[in-house]
Design an enzyme around this catalytic site. Structure first.
Site, PDB file in Angstrom:
ATOM      1  N   CYS A 184       0.686 -19.189  50.074  1.00  0.00           N
ATOM      2  CA  CYS A 184      -0.287 -19.033  48.691  1.00  0.00           C
ATOM      3  C   CYS A 184      -1.686 -19.172  48.780  1.00  0.00           C
ATOM      4  CB  CYS A 184       0.328 -20.029  47.705  1.00  0.00           C
ATOM      5  SG  CYS A 184      -0.166 -21.780  48.081  1.00  0.00           S
ATOM      6  N   GLU A 234       3.765 -25.525  53.969  1.00  0.00           N
ATOM      7  CA  GLU A 234       2.628 -25.794  55.110  1.00  0.00           C
ATOM      8  C   GLU A 234       1.734 -26.789  54.902  1.00  0.00           C
ATOM      9  OE1 GLU A 234       2.953 -21.528  53.099  1.00  0.00           O
ATOM     10  OE2 GLU A 234       3.395 -23.398  52.674  1.00  0.00           O
TER      11      GLU A 234
END
Length: 169
Positions: free
Chosen positions: A87, A59
């Site tokens: 996360c 990401e």
């Protein structure tokens, strides 16, 4: 940003292609793409081991590329597709980048920051909330991770066996 089921699957398959890049480098296979106006503006895959940087998650790499391409830190009117639930760190980065929509394949029961363990993306206490959808190509996204960790356990077991045989000789 309404996507058809076929479009969601197409972009998730692109994220899976990114995960394959990680897998080829023996990294945890997570992949991500960021889409704006039907086009991919950012791609990323896990590269912590390769780059020896703890923050090089899929990401983060995709956000960085999209920021550069857009010439803006705000990624308004975009959707982030990622194979595994972001996360805590990545969920924070998604919010800070003002990405309004996240679609992920499989949950992350151990580190999830978008619903499984924590729910950062939709937390009403934060100034930016993200629309989250889960389960797109879930089985495929989970399988690539499960295979990676299963093979890792097999390698460790085999190395242990070989070490024990070497000691016995």
């Amino acid at each position: 940003m309404d996507y058809t089921a076929q479009e969601k699957e197409y972009f998730m398959r692109e994220a899976l292609k990114e995960a394959e890049k990680s897998l080829a480098k023996e990294e945890i296979p997570i992949g991500c793409v960021i889409v704006k106006d039907g086009k991919i503006i950012g791609r990323g895959h896990n590269a912590r081991e390769e780059l020896q940087q703890a923050i090089m998650h899929a990401e983060i790499m995709a956000i960085k590329e999209a920021n550069q391409r857009e010439g803006n830190w705000r990624l308004l009117d975009t959707t982030l597709f990622v194979t595994i639930e972001p996360c805590v760190m990545c969920s924070g980065a998604i919010g800070l980048a003002r990405i309004p929509q996240v679609i992920y394949g499989a949950a992350n029961q151990k580190f999830g920051g978008a619903g499984s363990l924590y729910d950062i993306l939709t937390d009403a206490r934060l100034n930016h909330r993200v629309e989250v959808e889960t389960g797109v190509l879930e089985a495929e996204c989970a399988a690539i991770m499960q295979d990676f960790f299963r093979k890792g356990r097999q390698r460790k077991k085999e190395a242990k066996r070989l070490a024990k045989e070497g000691l016995e000789e």
